[in-house]
Design an enzyme around this catalytic site. Sequence first.
Site: not given
Length: 274
Positions: A24, A26-27, A29, A31, A45, A139
């Site tokens: 996956g 994200g902003g 890093g 993974v 990550k 989160d």
Amino acid sequence: MSWKALRAGDPPEVGPYRLMGRLGSGGMGIVYLGVDDAGTRAAVKVMREEHTADAAFRHRFHREAAAVAAIDSPRVARLLAADVDGDQPWIATEYVAGPTLFSSVATGGPLSGAALWEVARGLAEALSAIHDADVVHRDLKPGNVMLAEDGPKVIDFGIVAGLPGMMTASGVVMGSIGYLAPELLTTTRRPRPAADIFSWGLTVCYAASGRPPFGGGPLDALLYRTVHGEADLSGLPGPLRGVVAASLRKKPERRPDAHRILTQIAATAGAVAA
């Protein structure tokens, strides 16, 4: 958890891990699935290259690694290794085989019976350990819960509480809209454990119904319902509904803590079994 092929420009290895694919992004890093010489799999990550010179991003990586290292629970993906000071910072955590709660419910339908109780109990156990370590996840949501063979596990501590306030300098809310506590939308105070408790209730609601607890639609409407409206509890069985309803009280000081939720679940589940 499934993975996708590496892309051009992805590193072939990070630290002791040979990278096998992407899990996956994200902003902050990307993974990867990594494997070390002993055959141990890890979720690795790696900070995006454009952020490596940013002191704030490096601080967040430090904070995430320290938070995961402080937590000792089978319900939280454990820290395996990290290098947060190198040219390309990275954090390796336990690889959890299995789907996320979000994808499991989206494809297989809502949970019920023992499976639902296991998720409710397991996530409360995770929060108990997280809060005992003086950490606030910030989160918790269906996409950050893995359904492993031995029960649910919480992942992704990328925005764990540490810096004052819950907004960036530009005023952007940190967290996932639809699973945030109302106080995170109305104040700039440092998040408290009660915010995670609210997210626990919303996550259990989703597991039981397959629907976002505050519905969909325009962002402004979703934010308004979070602060002023009531979550949809219709998918919850009666005995669990009261426990979840208490976790969703608008005033954070009126919510039970994770230990209290575990006690309530044990008593309620015992009564149901009897």
